[in-house]
Motif scaffolding. Structure first.
Motif, PDB file in Angstrom:
ATOM      1  N   GLY A 138       0.284   7.260   3.357  1.00 47.56           N
ATOM      2  CA  GLY A 138       1.419   6.357   3.342  1.00 47.56           C
ATOM      3  C   GLY A 138       1.948   6.407   1.921  1.00 47.56           C
ATOM      4  N   THR A 154      -4.607  -1.368   3.125  1.00 45.00           N
ATOM      5  CA  THR A 154      -3.855  -1.730   1.917  1.00 45.00           C
ATOM      6  C   THR A 154      -4.783  -1.680   0.713  1.00 45.00           C
ATOM      7  N   SER A 199      -5.627  -3.988  10.661  1.00 42.37           N
ATOM      8  CA  SER A 199      -5.316  -3.917   9.228  1.00 42.37           C
ATOM      9  C   SER A 199      -6.561  -4.251   8.413  1.00 42.37           C
ATOM     10  N   SER A 244      -3.020   4.956   6.524  1.00 46.48           N
ATOM     11  CA  SER A 244      -3.432   4.547   7.870  1.00 46.48           C
ATOM     12  C   SER A 244      -4.634   5.360   8.340  1.00 46.48           C
ATOM     13  N   THR A 248      -0.559   1.853   0.542  1.00 46.77           N
ATOM     14  CA  THR A 248      -1.157   1.828   1.880  1.00 46.77           C
ATOM     15  C   THR A 248      -1.333   3.237   2.436  1.00 46.77           C
ATOM     16  N   VAL A 263      -3.838  -0.065   9.376  1.00 50.94           N
ATOM     17  CA  VAL A 263      -3.229   0.152   8.070  1.00 50.94           C
ATOM     18  C   VAL A 263      -4.167  -0.397   7.008  1.00 50.94           C
TER      19      VAL A 263
END
Length: 433
Positions: A250, A314, A217, A293, A291, A312
């Motif tokens: 996303g 953000t 992440s 990916s 978000t 992921v």
């Protein structure tokens, strides 16, 4: 009688006496020494036999040879025989032929033993001797070349440990050119990497590289402009390798919230990390956190992708709601991106939001928001800021035949009645206002 003999006669008599004693004594025979050494190419070994007592008479001394490590008929010829001694002879020899073969072999031995003497002769103390045949041949007839040795058991030249036969010579496998983790195919004399290893067997053989994202992440502020995602190469860094990646939507969308949607990373030989750089769009609109990916999708065999292969990202919005134009008593409607006054407040949300009528209305009054003015509640009259009361303060109800004139907020007599409702009352007749 002897005293009267001359001196010469005495000497002769003594010698004669000794000879007479020797003639009557049996001879004794033994070997000169208990060991003989002979070279294989000497042809013969001569073993001396001595008569050590009793010199008269002829005798035959019988001997026998016995194998120890040497073999009769292969390493030496005779294995038995007779040595003849003539009268007065004190020394004789056993002559045994030695065979000279071309084979390199250890020194070999056999034993010779005096077994019997004819004519009642006797054997002395040394009746056995060991003959050692020293080998004088070169190993494998001197045919073994560099990096080889002779196997004496087979008399064949073999390569030294760590060497193999190639084109008639003993060489290091593949001439010692194979690198670490590589082996030599001795039939083709070519290097190849060990199973599970890959690369150039003349330079370096390593296990396959493994590729993964640094973490699963990442977080970035919209105003940062880019997010950098590190890709790590582990286990081995041998060789040039291409790794393919893709970015997937996303709640954040490609083209609107981020720009790059995929590509290739090229790792050079020895390179252990690369960075994926993705541009983040700054729309300067206040919005929720979004978000997307990033995924590693392929790498050339035998290399591998390992976890984490997906990360992921953000995007944290760092824009102020409605560009920060809303006053403190207002809020931003993020769906329309406009400022609105907080609940219960009125006004211009970009300048001032306040309570209706600025909160000046009496408890029994209300604010007419259309004109932002306080008005008395229904059934009351007056100034909604100063005073709100029942019409005519409710006094008319206590005066018979009177009512309140709402315009003047004073009691007046009903129709067909006249008088002063406050003093004399209302009497039947024409009303006067």
């Amino acid at each position: 009688m002897f005293d009267q003999l001359p001196t010469a006669s005495l000497c002769f008599t003594a010698v004669t006496a000794l000879l007479l004693i020797g003639a009557s004594q049996p001879s004794t025979f033994q070997l000169l020494r208990p060991q003989y050494i002979v070279d294989e190419d000497d042809g013969f070994v001569k073993i001396q036999v001595n008569r050590i007592a009793g010199i008269f008479g002829a005798y035959d001394v019988i001997w026998k040879a016995t194998d120890i490590t040497a073999t009769v008929s292969k390493d030496y010829k005779e294995n038995s025989g007779t040595v003849k001694f003539a009268n007065l002879q004190t020394t004789a020899f056993i002559s045994i032929q030695i065979f000279d073969d071309p084979i390199d072999e250890p020194d070999e031995t056999f034993k010779v033993k005096l077994t019997e003497v004819t004519n009642d002769g006797k054997l002395g103390n040394i009746i056995e001797t060991v003959v050692t045949i020293r080998d004088n041949d070169l190993p494998c007839q001197g045919l073994c070349k560099r990096n080889s040795y002779c196997n004496k058991a087979t008399q064949k030249c073999l390569c030294n440990r760590g060497f193999v036969l190639f084109n008639g010579k003993c060489e290091k496998p593949c001439f010692g050119k194979c690198c670490v983790n590589a082996l030599c195919n001795v039939k083709q004399f070519k290097c190849y990497c060990k199973p599970g290893f890959y690369g150039n067997p003349l330079i370096a053989c390593d296990r396959p590289s493994e590729f993964a994202l640094e973490q699963s992440s990442f977080s970035v502020k919209e105003g940062d402009g880019t997010v950098e995602i590190k890709v790590l190469r582990t286990v081995s860094s041998q060789g040039a390798v291409k790794v393919t990646w893709v970015a997937k939507d996303g709640s954040a969308k490609h083209g609107t919230d981020f720009v790059n949607h995929g590509g290739d990373l090229f790792f050079a030989n020895g390179e252990k990390e690369k960075v994926i750089t993705i541009h983040i769009s700054n729309d300067q609109l206040y919005e929720k956190t979004e978000t997307f990916s990033v995924e590693l999708t392929s790498v050339k065999n035998p290399n591998k992708l390992v976890n984490p292969k997906v990360a992921v990202v953000t995007i944290e919005d760092d824009d102020k709601p409605c560009h920060g134009l809303c006053v403190s008593s207002a809020r931003c409607d993020t769906t329309k991106h406009v400022c609105v006054c907080n609940d219960g407040l009125l006004g211009n949300p970009y300048k001032e939001c306040h309570r209706p009528c600025y909160g000046k209305c009496l408890p029994n009054a209300r604010c007419d928001e259309s004109v932002n003015a306080c008005k008395c509640n229904r059934g009351l009259v007056g100034d909604g800021v100063k005073k709100c009361a029942p019409p005519c303060d409710g006094r008319c109800k206590s005066i018979p035949h009177s009512q309140c004139n709402l315009k003047t907020n004073r009691c007046v007599c009903d129709d067909t009645y006249h008088g002063d409702p406050y003093t004399t009352g209302c009497k039947c007749g024409t009303s006067h206002y």
